[in-house]
Design a protein around this motif. Structure first.
Motif, mmCIF file in Angstrom:
data_model
loop_
_atom_site.group_PDB
_atom_site.id
_atom_site.type_symbol
_atom_site.label_atom_id
_atom_site.label_comp_id
_atom_site.label_asym_id
_atom_site.label_seq_id
_atom_site.Cartn_x
_atom_site.Cartn_y
_atom_site.Cartn_z
ATOM 1 N N GLN A 574 41.382 34.412 25.611
ATOM 2 C CA GLN A 574 41.482 35.868 25.610
ATOM 3 C C GLN A 574 42.910 36.317 25.395
ATOM 4 O O GLN A 574 43.857 35.707 25.923
ATOM 5 N N ALA A 575 43.087 37.373 24.584
ATOM 6 C CA ALA A 575 44.385 38.021 24.441
ATOM 7 C C ALA A 575 44.483 39.074 25.539
ATOM 8 O O ALA A 575 43.826 40.118 25.472
ATOM 9 N N VAL A 576 45.278 38.782 26.558
ATOM 10 C CA VAL A 576 45.325 39.619 27.761
ATOM 11 C C VAL A 576 46.400 40.689 27.630
ATOM 12 O O VAL A 576 47.531 40.400 27.224
ATOM 13 N N LEU A 593 40.136 31.565 33.830
ATOM 14 C CA LEU A 593 38.858 32.217 34.089
ATOM 15 C C LEU A 593 38.915 33.719 33.776
ATOM 16 O O LEU A 593 39.768 34.441 34.280
ATOM 17 N N SER A 594 37.992 34.154 32.926
ATOM 18 C CA SER A 594 37.853 35.567 32.583
ATOM 19 C C SER A 594 36.405 35.805 32.194
ATOM 20 O O SER A 594 35.872 35.114 31.324
ATOM 21 N N TYR A 595 35.758 36.776 32.837
ATOM 22 C CA TYR A 595 34.331 36.958 32.595
ATOM 23 C C TYR A 595 33.925 38.403 32.869
ATOM 24 O O TYR A 595 34.695 39.197 33.430
ATOM 25 N N ALA A 596 32.693 38.719 32.476
ATOM 26 C CA ALA A 596 32.130 40.047 32.752
ATOM 27 C C ALA A 596 30.646 39.898 33.035
ATOM 28 O O ALA A 596 29.910 39.297 32.245
ATOM 29 N N VAL A 622 33.936 42.959 36.031
ATOM 30 C CA VAL A 622 34.780 42.416 34.970
ATOM 31 C C VAL A 622 36.047 41.848 35.609
ATOM 32 O O VAL A 622 36.833 42.594 36.201
ATOM 33 N N GLN A 623 36.228 40.550 35.496
ATOM 34 C CA GLN A 623 37.352 39.875 36.147
ATOM 35 C C GLN A 623 38.203 39.153 35.104
ATOM 36 O O GLN A 623 37.679 38.504 34.191
ATOM 37 N N THR A 624 39.525 39.280 35.255
ATOM 38 C CA THR A 624 40.478 38.632 34.350
ATOM 39 C C THR A 624 41.578 37.988 35.182
ATOM 40 O O THR A 624 41.993 38.539 36.217
ATOM 41 N N THR A 625 42.053 36.843 34.735
ATOM 42 C CA THR A 625 43.171 36.181 35.414
ATOM 43 C C THR A 625 44.474 36.729 34.850
ATOM 44 O O THR A 625 44.802 36.518 33.677
ATOM 45 N N TYR A 626 45.204 37.475 35.695
ATOM 46 C CA TYR A 626 46.519 37.994 35.325
ATOM 47 C C TYR A 626 47.571 37.087 35.959
ATOM 48 O O TYR A 626 47.652 37.015 37.192
ATOM 49 N N GLY A 627 48.330 36.402 35.112
ATOM 50 C CA GLY A 627 49.231 35.385 35.640
ATOM 51 C C GLY A 627 48.400 34.249 36.202
ATOM 52 O O GLY A 627 47.727 33.531 35.459
#
Length: 757
Positions: A574-576, A593-596, A622-627
């Motif tokens: 993913q391009a975060v 880990l990144s999912y919806a 909707v969860q995204t790993t930031y750092g």
């Protein structure tokens, strides 16, 4: 020196067109003249000629009987059947056994019976139970439940789609499907990609709602015929057709906040089987409005003009041609209420904004349906766009230009019978994009060529499925393999259970997809992971799977539809866009880990005649790993609820009322700001209401009016540190609620059906 890859694609394009031209010019069967007479039995065993009966071989090949009941019809020598249509028999299919002999058809005596009128309730949004992929068919009736000024404002009564402002100053809105941002949805105009690249956000304003005949909305990965994108779903827009519907249409709109709009539509038939229509749209925002009293105007001032023209031709032997062109020009300005249009944003003491956009779209569709084999067809879709934009935000600048070309060849046939349909074809796309952000240049080219095939099998009335795959070669990212599968099971005539799974790829255009960053003083940091990638980033790829069920029922003799769907999206790369540090916005690739998860339940029911009720609940996790931290995606509501009530009277009054409850949203961290500039961790939940009234007259005139944001609910202080617009903490991107208060509007429409030549 020409790059080897470019030479390869030029050769591929040459071969691609040669194959099409050869197949298009392929020898056709011989044509013969079929003659016959149609009569009907009368009293005392007499026979009377049937006058003006229609004899069809295909949709475009037909004839009529004369006053003696005689007809002639030009058909291929391979023809197997014709259809006779007239009021006494309806549709009668006749098998042809010997084309050398004249036909003599005698129907039995007609005995009239009392007319029977059958009425069937149709909702403004329908869901078919027959297709392997669930698709919501959104009619123009649904779109007219609101003022519906452009595409971004066309989903007020559609619970599947979320709409929110991108920031507090530009006035642009962004849609969300399955909890994912708009660019993850493939938005097409009659199955040709349109809202993408530099137009990822702004392009939603380039299609006026009054031009739209209807839309099809599907969730999850769709058909491979339309490409390798569309992770969250597809929204396909159908413009008004030049060979049907109103011949003239005019619309005027005025809001109490200084927004004026006008639309005009005309269609012509210059000659038989040649049709054209023209569209015009003009908009002006001429009043400064600051309802939240932060000294920044809530909606940019300015003007926009859009015009389009389309031609459709239906030739002999099933040949069809469509040509179209659309042009848009927009000139907006805004920001501080003290900023004037003629000031220079770089030297003005006030924070100002100027947005200029010019875009040209041209497209063509060339097709052929084999009349003796109506299940066999082929078509070529071609599209070109040129997009120019010049934007300034305070001391920041963003200029860009983009040229793109798209070609898609589709061949369709059957394997033995019509229960086995196969599609195959090839796609070629090229994009040349140049951007300049605060003096930094970004030049990106994308060249992609691919092949696809899709097989649809109807096993029985209860089970059908579609299996598709495509292989594309991206000159920067290599091979894309995109498999997709849809299946439907119908235990009875009222229930359809569907499942789907598929892969999708996408190249992020980080600046045009995140216009909100220009309404801040954050520093942009790009953390490259691929030296020759677009912006130095890898492409995005993800897998989407889902299941849904639709049940159509009758309760107290009134129709209803109950549907539920669940989709899971898992990003592989993913391009975060990371907004978690106050003074920065970071762009980087992540395989973490990144999912919806997306769950929706919806009920449509008509408790009494002409009264429609729609209830919906939606959950987006909707969860995204930031750092290194997995977090809920910011500014995205986890819970939403929706109520829409529509009622029509016998004398053509219609009323529409919509209530939306939006749950709490996580706000990006402001913990390191000065204490006075810190925001809560999350926003409050809130309710918005819209109401719309319409009255239609027999003369073709309709008048309408309504109120948006009836409760006048607004986010307080949507711009952080608005008193210090050139300071480090100025930020207009942290928008979680409405930035505009109550708005009323009035309008008038006029439709005319007289033929224009």
């Amino acid at each position: 020196m020409t790059k080897p890859g470019l030479v390869y694609y030029k050769q591929l394009l040459f071969i691609f067109f040669c194959l099409f031209l050869v197949s298009f010019a392929k020898a056709q069967p011989q044509t013969i003249t079929l003659k016959g007479t149609i009569s009907e039995k009368g009293k005392n065993n007499t026979e009377h000629p049937v006058v003006a009966a229609k004899i069809l071989f295909s949709k475009k090949v037909f004839s009529f009987t004369d006053k003696e009941g005689n007809f002639t019809l030009q058909i291929p020598d391979t023809a197997k059947r014709i259809i006779v249509q007239y009021s006494h028999v309806g549709n009668d299919t006749l098998q042809l056994t010997d084309l050398t002999k004249d036909l003599k058809i005698v129907y039995p005596m007609y005995q009239a019976i009392k007319d029977v009128v059958i009425r069937q309730k149709r909702f403004a949004t329908e869901i078919s139970l027959l297709t392997p992929q669930k698709s919501e068919l959104i009619s123009s009736k649904e779109l007219l439940k609101a003022a519906c000024c452009n595409l971004s404002e066309s989903f007020e009564t559609t619970p599947s789609v979320d709409v929110a402002f991108t920031d507090a100053v530009t006035g642009y809105k962004q849609i969300q499907l399955l909890g994912l941002a708009g660019p993850y949805t493939l938005i097409t105009r009659e199955n040709i990609p349109e809202v993408r690249g530099l137009a990822s956000i702004t392009g939603l304003t380039f299609t006026p709602g009054q031009w739209i005949e209807g839309m099809q909305l599907s969730k999850g990965t769709g058909s491979v015929v339309n490409g390798f994108e569309g992770l969250a779903g597809q929204i396909n827009i159908e413009l008004k057709k030049p060979m049907e519907g109103d011949n003239q249409f005019y619309n005027l709109y005025q809001s109490n906040q200084g927004r004026s709009e006008g639309n005009a539509y005309l269609r012509f038939e210059p000659k038989e089987k040649l049709y054209t229509n023209v569209f015009f749209h003009a908009k002006s925002q001429w009043m400064k409005v600051d309802q939240n009293h932060d000294h920044f105007i809530d909606q940019p001032m300015g003007n926009s003009l859009i015009a389009a023209n389309r031609w459709m031709w239906f030739g002999k032997k099933g040949r069809e041609l469509q040509l179209g062109v659309k042009y848009n020009t927009t000139n907006n300005w805004g920001g501080s209420e003290h900023f004037t249009k003629d000031e220079n944003t770089k030297t003005s003491p006030y924070w100002g904004m100027k947005l200029k956009t010019n875009r040209l779209d041209a497209w063509s569709k060339i097709g052929k349906v084999y009349e003796e084999k109506p299940w066999k067809s082929m078509g070529l879709q071609l599209a070109f766009s040129n997009h120019l934009q010049d934007m300034t935000f305070g001391r920041k600048t963003y200029t860009a230009d983009e040229n793109s070309f798209y070609a898609n060849y589709i061949f369709q046939s059957i394997l033995k019978n019509t229960n086995r349909i196969i599609k195959a074809g090839a796609t070629l796309s090229y994009t040349d994009r140049n951007e300049k952000v605060n003096g930094d240049r970004y030049q990106n080219n994308e060249l992609v060529g691919g092949l696809f095939s899709e097989y649809a099998h109807t096993f029985s009335k209860k089970v059908n499925a579609v299996l598709g795959a495509r292989v594309d070669y991206h000159h920067l990212y290599g091979v894309y393999f995109t498999p997709r599968f849809h299946i439907r099971y119908a235990p009875d005539d009222h229930v359809a259970i569907r499942a789907s799974v598929g892969k999708a790829y996408r190249t992020a255009t980080i600046f045009s997809e995140n216009l909100g960053l220009f309404s801040t003083n954050r520093t942009v940091l790009i953390m490259p992971s691929k030296k020759d990638g677009v912006y130095g980033l890898q492409n995005e790829k993800a897998i989407n799977s889902g299941v849904n069920a639709t049940y159509k029922f009758k309760l107290n003799y009134r129709p209803g539809t109950l549907s539920a769907d669940y989709y899971y999206t898992r990003f592989l790369n993913q391009a975060v866009a990371d907004w978690e540090e106050t003074q920065f916005v970071k762009f980087y690739n992540s395989k973490k880990l990144s999912y919806a998860h997306s769950l929706q339940v919806q009920l449509d029911y008509a408790p009494v005649r002409k009264l429609d009720v729609r209830l919906a609940y939606r959950l987006h996790d909707v969860q995204t790993t930031y750092g290194n931290t997995l977090q809920q995606k910011p500014l995205n509501a986890k819970h939403r609820a929706f109520i829409n009530v529509s009622y029509e009277t016998r004398n053509k009054w219609s009323f529409d009322y919509t209530v939306q409850w939006t749950g709490s949203k996580r706000i990006p961290s402001t913990a390191f700001n000065p204490e006075a500039l810190r925001l809560p961790v999350s926003s409050p939940a809130f309710i918005t209401m819209n109401a719309h009234i319409n009255k239609a007259f027999a003369s073709g005139i309709e008048v309408y009016g309504g109120v948006e944001n009836l409760l006048n609910y607004m986010q307080k202080n949507p711009i952080l540190d608005a008193e210090n617009p050139f300071g480090s903490y100025f930020d207009g991107s942290l928008v979680w609620g409405p930035t505009m208060g109550r708005s009323g509007y009035l309008g008038v429409r006029f439709k005319k059906k007289d033929t224009i030549r």
